[in-house]
Design an enzyme around this catalytic site. Structure first.
Site, PDB file in Angstrom:
ATOM      1  N   LYS A  38       0.822  -1.211   0.000  1.00 52.49           N
ATOM      2  CA  LYS A  38       0.000   0.000   0.000  1.00 52.49           C
ATOM      3  C   LYS A  38       0.863   1.272   0.000  1.00 52.49           C
ATOM      4  O   LYS A  38       2.057   1.222   0.329  1.00 52.49           O
ATOM      5  CB  LYS A  38      -0.948  -0.041   1.203  1.00 52.49           C
ATOM      6  CG  LYS A  38      -1.917  -1.240   1.161  1.00 52.49           C
ATOM      7  CD  LYS A  38      -2.954  -1.162   2.284  1.00 52.49           C
ATOM      8  CE  LYS A  38      -3.907  -2.346   2.211  1.00 52.49           C
ATOM      9  NZ  LYS A  38      -4.998  -2.238   3.215  1.00 52.49           N
TER      10      LYS A  38
ATOM     11  N   TYR B 134     -12.341  -1.885  -4.490  1.00 57.79           N
ATOM     12  CA  TYR B 134     -12.908  -2.051  -3.154  1.00 57.79           C
ATOM     13  C   TYR B 134     -14.437  -1.930  -3.148  1.00 57.79           C
ATOM     14  O   TYR B 134     -15.016  -1.651  -2.100  1.00 57.79           O
ATOM     15  CB  TYR B 134     -12.293  -1.041  -2.188  1.00 57.79           C
ATOM     16  CG  TYR B 134     -10.907  -1.416  -1.703  1.00 57.79           C
ATOM     17  CD1 TYR B 134     -10.723  -2.481  -0.808  1.00 57.79           C
ATOM     18  CD2 TYR B 134      -9.781  -0.723  -2.116  1.00 57.79           C
ATOM     19  CE1 TYR B 134      -9.464  -2.829  -0.355  1.00 57.79           C
ATOM     20  CE2 TYR B 134      -8.507  -1.071  -1.662  1.00 57.79           C
ATOM     21  CZ  TYR B 134      -8.366  -2.130  -0.778  1.00 57.79           C
ATOM     22  OH  TYR B 134      -7.109  -2.484  -0.318  1.00 57.79           O
TER      23      TYR B 134
ATOM     24  N   ASN C 263      -2.123  -0.166   6.576  1.00 58.52           N
ATOM     25  CA  ASN C 263      -1.607  -1.400   7.186  1.00 58.52           C
ATOM     26  C   ASN C 263      -0.679  -2.185   6.250  1.00 58.52           C
ATOM     27  O   ASN C 263      -0.677  -3.417   6.261  1.00 58.52           O
ATOM     28  CB  ASN C 263      -2.766  -2.254   7.701  1.00 58.52           C
ATOM     29  CG  ASN C 263      -3.786  -2.565   6.622  1.00 58.52           C
ATOM     30  OD1 ASN C 263      -3.607  -2.173   5.469  1.00 58.52           O
ATOM     31  ND2 ASN C 263      -4.835  -3.269   6.975  1.00 58.52           N
TER      32      ASN C 263
ATOM     33  N   HIS D 121      -2.159  -5.594   1.352  1.00 60.49           N
ATOM     34  CA  HIS D 121      -3.463  -6.207   1.117  1.00 60.49           C
ATOM     35  C   HIS D 121      -3.275  -7.690   0.836  1.00 60.49           C
ATOM     36  O   HIS D 121      -2.219  -8.102   0.333  1.00 60.49           O
ATOM     37  CB  HIS D 121      -4.129  -5.541  -0.103  1.00 60.49           C
ATOM     38  CG  HIS D 121      -5.315  -6.302  -0.637  1.00 60.49           C
ATOM     39  ND1 HIS D 121      -6.565  -6.210  -0.069  1.00 60.49           N
ATOM     40  CD2 HIS D 121      -5.429  -7.179  -1.668  1.00 60.49           C
ATOM     41  CE1 HIS D 121      -7.401  -7.008  -0.753  1.00 60.49           C
ATOM     42  NE2 HIS D 121      -6.740  -7.598  -1.717  1.00 60.49           N
TER      43      HIS D 121
ATOM     44  N   GLU E 180      -9.581 -10.303  -8.297  1.00 60.41           N
ATOM     45  CA  GLU E 180      -8.579  -9.257  -8.072  1.00 60.41           C
ATOM     46  C   GLU E 180      -7.357  -9.439  -8.986  1.00 60.41           C
ATOM     47  O   GLU E 180      -6.773  -8.456  -9.448  1.00 60.41           O
ATOM     48  CB  GLU E 180      -8.159  -9.247  -6.599  1.00 60.41           C
ATOM     49  CG  GLU E 180      -9.299  -8.814  -5.677  1.00 60.41           C
ATOM     50  CD  GLU E 180      -8.960  -8.894  -4.189  1.00 60.41           C
ATOM     51  OE1 GLU E 180      -9.836  -8.580  -3.377  1.00 60.41           O
ATOM     52  OE2 GLU E 180      -7.818  -9.269  -3.847  1.00 60.41           O
TER      53      GLU E 180
HETATM   54  P1  ATP Z   1      -7.187  -6.038   3.043  1.00 59.75           P
HETATM   55  O1  ATP Z   1      -8.479  -6.255   2.324  1.00 59.75           O
HETATM   56  O2  ATP Z   1      -6.568  -4.681   2.791  1.00 59.75           O
HETATM   57  O3  ATP Z   1      -6.209  -7.156   2.875  1.00 59.75           O
HETATM   58  P2  ATP Z   1      -8.426  -6.966   5.479  1.00 59.75           P
HETATM   59  O4  ATP Z   1      -9.046  -8.018   4.632  1.00 59.75           O
HETATM   60  O5  ATP Z   1      -7.622  -7.407   6.659  1.00 59.75           O
HETATM   61  O6  ATP Z   1      -7.489  -6.031   4.616  1.00 59.75           O
HETATM   62  P3  ATP Z   1     -10.925  -5.553   5.280  1.00 59.75           P
HETATM   63  O7  ATP Z   1     -12.008  -5.758   6.269  1.00 59.75           O
HETATM   64  O8  ATP Z   1     -11.042  -6.198   3.938  1.00 59.75           O
HETATM   65  O9  ATP Z   1      -9.528  -5.962   5.966  1.00 59.75           O
HETATM   66  O10 ATP Z   1     -10.742  -3.989   5.095  1.00 59.75           O
HETATM   67  C1  ATP Z   1     -10.068  -3.478   3.952  1.00 59.75           C
HETATM   68  C2  ATP Z   1      -9.118  -2.381   4.387  1.00 59.75           C
HETATM   69  O11 ATP Z   1      -9.884  -1.281   4.831  1.00 59.75           O
HETATM   70  C3  ATP Z   1      -8.209  -2.746   5.549  1.00 59.75           C
HETATM   71  O12 ATP Z   1      -6.994  -3.318   5.136  1.00 59.75           O
HETATM   72  C4  ATP Z   1      -7.954  -1.405   6.197  1.00 59.75           C
HETATM   73  O13 ATP Z   1      -6.844  -0.744   5.589  1.00 59.75           O
HETATM   74  C5  ATP Z   1      -9.210  -0.635   5.896  1.00 59.75           C
HETATM   75  N1  ATP Z   1     -10.075  -0.628   7.055  1.00 59.75           N
HETATM   76  C6  ATP Z   1     -10.751  -1.672   7.602  1.00 59.75           C
HETATM   77  N2  ATP Z   1     -11.452  -1.300   8.661  1.00 59.75           N
HETATM   78  C7  ATP Z   1     -11.226   0.035   8.794  1.00 59.75           C
HETATM   79  C8  ATP Z   1     -11.676   1.032   9.714  1.00 59.75           C
HETATM   80  N3  ATP Z   1     -12.521   0.721  10.713  1.00 59.75           N
HETATM   81  N4  ATP Z   1     -11.220   2.278   9.535  1.00 59.75           N
HETATM   82  C9  ATP Z   1     -10.371   2.602   8.549  1.00 59.75           C
HETATM   83  N5  ATP Z   1      -9.913   1.705   7.636  1.00 59.75           N
HETATM   84  C10 ATP Z   1     -10.340   0.456   7.774  1.00 59.75           C
HETATM   85 MG    MG Z   2     -10.039  -7.605   2.806  1.00 56.91          MG
END
Ligand code: ATP
Ligand code: MG
Length: 139
Positions: A11, A51, A114, A117, A128
């Site tokens: 990211k 997304y 974080n 992804h 994807e």
């Molecule tokens: P990713 O899809 O990025 O691998 P993930 O599957 O662990 O991460 P998801 O629930 O799919 O998490 O959320 C997608 C992304 O949205 C997260 O990686 C994070 O960066 C962001 N995100 C999730 N929850 C929050 C929140 N409460 N506030 C801000 N950003 C969030």
């Molecule tokens: Mg995810």
């Protein structure tokens, strides 16, 4: 039977902080093979499309603006049970809650920023992967 591919991204914040190299080393150490890879910047529209699954979540605007804020690395990684293996390897969504030694713990900045992804299912890994890569970009 689980699939052997996952779509990952490094990211924008992790790229800005110079973590492409260390994260690529972790990819290699973890036994993940690279089938496809590119360095690019998503437009806001592309981030919104990628997304779309989260479009009703309160953080959708913040997430898509962040993901289009600078260059990323996208890659298809190959490993046994790749989706789950990668998610275990990177750690919890929130870097503060991720296990020691995981990529998000080492290189993540915050819940939103974080570091990386990972696809959350074989079906989404396929969708994807097709979002980023054509057949001729896979090796
Ligand atoms: P990713 O899809 O990025 O691998 P993930 O599957 O662990 O991460 P998801 O629930 O799919 O998490 O959320 C997608 C992304 O949205 C997260 O990686 C994070 O960066 C962001 N995100 C999730 N929850 C929050 C929140 N409460 N506030 C801000 N950003 C969030
Ligand atoms: Mg995810």
């Amino acid at each position: 039977m689980s699939g052997n591919k996952t779509l990952i991204m490094i990211k924008p914040t992790a790229v800005r902080k110079g973590f492409i190299g260390p994260i690529m080393a972790k990819i290699s150490e973890g036994g993940f093979k690279i089938q496809a890879m590119k360095y690019m910047q998503l437009t806001l529209e592309q981030a919104q499309a990628f997304y779309a699954i989260h479009k009703d979540r309160p953080f959708y605007g913040e997430l898509t603006e962040f993901m289009s804020s600078g260059p990323i690395v996208a890659a298809i990684l190959v490993n046994d049970n790749a989706v789950e293996a990668w998610r275990n390897y990177i750690g919890a969504t929130n870097p503060a809650e991720a296990d020691e030694g995981t990529i998000r713990k080492l290189y993540g900045t915050s819940l939103g920023e974080n570091a990386v992804h990972g696809s959350d299912s074989d079906e989404n890994a396929e969708i994807e992967s097709n979002f980023f890569f054509s057949a001729t970009e896979r090796f």
